[in-house]
Design a protein around this motif. Sequence first.
Motif, PDB file in Angstrom:
ATOM      1  N   PRO A 146       0.841  -1.197   0.000  1.00 46.45           N
ATOM      2  CA  PRO A 146       0.000   0.000   0.000  1.00 46.45           C
ATOM      3  C   PRO A 146       0.882   1.255   0.000  1.00 46.45           C
ATOM      4  O   PRO A 146       1.818   1.354   0.795  1.00 46.45           O
ATOM      5  CB  PRO A 146      -0.788  -0.101   1.305  1.00 46.45           C
ATOM      6  CG  PRO A 146      -0.695  -1.530   1.716  1.00 46.45           C
ATOM      7  CD  PRO A 146       0.594  -2.053   1.166  1.00 46.45           C
ATOM      8  N   ALA A 147       0.600   2.182  -0.919  1.00 48.97           N
ATOM      9  CA  ALA A 147       1.431   3.375  -1.076  1.00 48.97           C
ATOM     10  C   ALA A 147       0.576   4.637  -1.096  1.00 48.97           C
ATOM     11  O   ALA A 147      -0.572   4.619  -1.531  1.00 48.97           O
ATOM     12  CB  ALA A 147       2.232   3.277  -2.370  1.00 48.97           C
ATOM     13  N   THR A 148       1.185   5.720  -0.619  1.00 49.75           N
ATOM     14  CA  THR A 148       0.565   7.028  -0.701  1.00 49.75           C
ATOM     15  C   THR A 148       1.586   8.001  -1.263  1.00 49.75           C
ATOM     16  O   THR A 148       2.767   7.652  -1.398  1.00 49.75           O
ATOM     17  CB  THR A 148       0.012   7.488   0.671  1.00 49.75           C
ATOM     18  OG1 THR A 148      -0.837   8.618   0.472  1.00 49.75           O
ATOM     19  CG2 THR A 148       1.120   7.800   1.663  1.00 49.75           C
ATOM     20  N   PHE A 149       1.149   9.192  -1.603  1.00 47.70           N
ATOM     21  CA  PHE A 149       2.015  10.186  -2.247  1.00 47.70           C
ATOM     22  C   PHE A 149       1.938  11.506  -1.494  1.00 47.70           C
ATOM     23  O   PHE A 149       0.846  12.003  -1.201  1.00 47.70           O
ATOM     24  CB  PHE A 149       1.573  10.393  -3.699  1.00 47.70           C
ATOM     25  CG  PHE A 149       2.441  11.345  -4.471  1.00 47.70           C
ATOM     26  CD1 PHE A 149       3.682  10.954  -4.930  1.00 47.70           C
ATOM     27  CD2 PHE A 149       2.006  12.629  -4.739  1.00 47.70           C
ATOM     28  CE1 PHE A 149       4.488  11.830  -5.647  1.00 47.70           C
ATOM     29  CE2 PHE A 149       2.799  13.516  -5.455  1.00 47.70           C
ATOM     30  CZ  PHE A 149       4.038  13.120  -5.908  1.00 47.70           C
ATOM     31  N   GLN A 150       3.097  12.077  -1.186  1.00 49.65           N
ATOM     32  CA  GLN A 150       3.190  13.385  -0.540  1.00 49.65           C
ATOM     33  C   GLN A 150       3.147  14.472  -1.612  1.00 49.65           C
ATOM     34  O   GLN A 150       4.018  14.546  -2.463  1.00 49.65           O
ATOM     35  CB  GLN A 150       4.496  13.491   0.267  1.00 49.65           C
ATOM     36  CG  GLN A 150       4.912  14.887   0.661  1.00 49.65           C
ATOM     37  CD  GLN A 150       3.928  15.610   1.544  1.00 49.65           C
ATOM     38  OE1 GLN A 150       3.100  15.003   2.203  1.00 49.65           O
ATOM     39  NE2 GLN A 150       3.998  16.919   1.575  1.00 49.65           N
ATOM     40  N   ASP A 151       2.109  15.289  -1.588  1.00 49.23           N
ATOM     41  CA  ASP A 151       1.992  16.407  -2.527  1.00 49.23           C
ATOM     42  C   ASP A 151       2.893  17.550  -2.073  1.00 49.23           C
ATOM     43  O   ASP A 151       2.591  18.237  -1.096  1.00 49.23           O
ATOM     44  CB  ASP A 151       0.539  16.891  -2.592  1.00 49.23           C
ATOM     45  CG  ASP A 151      -0.355  15.906  -3.308  1.00 49.23           C
ATOM     46  OD1 ASP A 151       0.034  15.428  -4.383  1.00 49.23           O
ATOM     47  OD2 ASP A 151      -1.445  15.610  -2.785  1.00 49.23           O
TER      48      ASP A 151
ATOM     49  N   THR B  57      -4.090   6.285   6.011  1.00 48.66           N
ATOM     50  CA  THR B  57      -4.054   5.569   4.733  1.00 48.66           C
ATOM     51  C   THR B  57      -3.694   4.096   4.917  1.00 48.66           C
ATOM     52  O   THR B  57      -4.033   3.275   4.073  1.00 48.66           O
ATOM     53  CB  THR B  57      -3.018   6.172   3.757  1.00 48.66           C
ATOM     54  OG1 THR B  57      -1.695   5.936   4.253  1.00 48.66           O
ATOM     55  CG2 THR B  57      -3.257   7.643   3.515  1.00 48.66           C
ATOM     56  N   GLY B  58      -2.968   3.780   5.986  1.00 54.93           N
ATOM     57  CA  GLY B  58      -2.464   2.421   6.170  1.00 54.93           C
ATOM     58  C   GLY B  58      -1.332   2.095   5.211  1.00 54.93           C
ATOM     59  O   GLY B  58      -0.920   0.937   5.105  1.00 54.93           O
ATOM     60  N   ALA B  59      -0.801   3.091   4.523  1.00 54.77           N
ATOM     61  CA  ALA B  59       0.268   2.873   3.542  1.00 54.77           C
ATOM     62  C   ALA B  59       1.557   2.427   4.218  1.00 54.77           C
ATOM     63  O   ALA B  59       1.893   2.872   5.320  1.00 54.77           O
ATOM     64  CB  ALA B  59       0.516   4.147   2.739  1.00 54.77           C
ATOM     65  N   LYS B  60       2.278   1.557   3.553  1.00 50.69           N
ATOM     66  CA  LYS B  60       3.589   1.094   4.012  1.00 50.69           C
ATOM     67  C   LYS B  60       4.713   1.782   3.243  1.00 50.69           C
ATOM     68  O   LYS B  60       5.885   1.617   3.565  1.00 50.69           O
ATOM     69  CB  LYS B  60       3.715  -0.424   3.839  1.00 50.69           C
ATOM     70  CG  LYS B  60       2.714  -1.202   4.676  1.00 50.69           C
ATOM     71  CD  LYS B  60       2.892  -0.922   6.135  1.00 50.69           C
ATOM     72  CE  LYS B  60       1.891  -1.681   6.990  1.00 50.69           C
ATOM     73  NZ  LYS B  60       1.932  -1.243   8.374  1.00 50.69           N
ATOM     74  N   MET B  61       4.340   2.552   2.197  1.00 55.18           N
ATOM     75  CA  MET B  61       5.298   3.291   1.384  1.00 55.18           C
ATOM     76  C   MET B  61       4.755   4.697   1.175  1.00 55.18           C
ATOM     77  O   MET B  61       3.607   4.858   0.746  1.00 55.18           O
ATOM     78  CB  MET B  61       5.503   2.613   0.033  1.00 55.18           C
ATOM     79  CG  MET B  61       6.410   3.367  -0.919  1.00 55.18           C
ATOM     80  SD  MET B  61       8.121   3.511  -0.335  1.00 55.18           S
ATOM     81  CE  MET B  61       8.652   1.806  -0.461  1.00 55.18           C
ATOM     82  N   ILE B  62       5.579   5.686   1.492  1.00 54.13           N
ATOM     83  CA  ILE B  62       5.226   7.080   1.248  1.00 54.13           C
ATOM     84  C   ILE B  62       6.166   7.574   0.159  1.00 54.13           C
ATOM     85  O   ILE B  62       7.375   7.630   0.352  1.00 54.13           O
ATOM     86  CB  ILE B  62       5.379   7.942   2.511  1.00 54.13           C
ATOM     87  CG1 ILE B  62       4.607   7.318   3.675  1.00 54.13           C
ATOM     88  CG2 ILE B  62       4.915   9.374   2.236  1.00 54.13           C
ATOM     89  CD1 ILE B  62       5.063   7.796   5.032  1.00 54.13           C
ATOM     90  N   VAL B  63       5.605   7.900  -0.981  1.00 55.46           N
ATOM     91  CA  VAL B  63       6.389   8.343  -2.120  1.00 55.46           C
ATOM     92  C   VAL B  63       6.419   9.866  -2.117  1.00 55.46           C
ATOM     93  O   VAL B  63       5.378  10.512  -1.968  1.00 55.46           O
ATOM     94  CB  VAL B  63       5.800   7.797  -3.437  1.00 55.46           C
ATOM     95  CG1 VAL B  63       6.627   8.251  -4.629  1.00 55.46           C
ATOM     96  CG2 VAL B  63       5.713   6.270  -3.385  1.00 55.46           C
TER      97      VAL B  63
END
Length: 164
Positions: free
Chosen positions: A46-51, A119-125
């Motif tokens: 699970p991934a999310t993105f930093q704007d 988000t529960g993301a394990k990766m923050i891009v």
Amino acid sequence: MKALGFEAPLWLGKQFSFEATPPIKVWADCLRSGALKLIPGFHQEPATFQDSCNFIRNAGMYKQSRELMSRVAADFREMHPHGNATYCCGNGGGQGLMPEYKQAKIAALKAKAESIRATGAKMIVVACHNCEDGIQETCKAYELDAKVELFSAYLAEAVDLGAV
């Protein structure tokens, strides 16, 4: 990008004869033209993105960043708020370099940490080096179980070398 593309023309009082192109735009243009092939759903975690302020607010790369993330992330999870309304990474304007503001900055990052945690993301891009440092500091301070990776590295891992 910010200094060359946005601030230098203001400081110098003139426009350059070239365009400072954000890397997100280069990636998106290459993908659209077919010059680049990305493996769909390559990243499974699970991934999310930093704007970032530089690439989203200043350069307007919101749509392109989502196009690329949704291509390579099998489980892309949007932070709320996001886009121009996102919470700051905490390192804007060189703030991350000023130790006298560290405690206030960590306290202010609580909202960002909660946004990431939800988000529960394990990766923050992240697409910005300042954001990389700020989000890593947020993860450490608020014990978030997620890795931080630069956008270009994240995409490069998913390039389909067999199609090139």
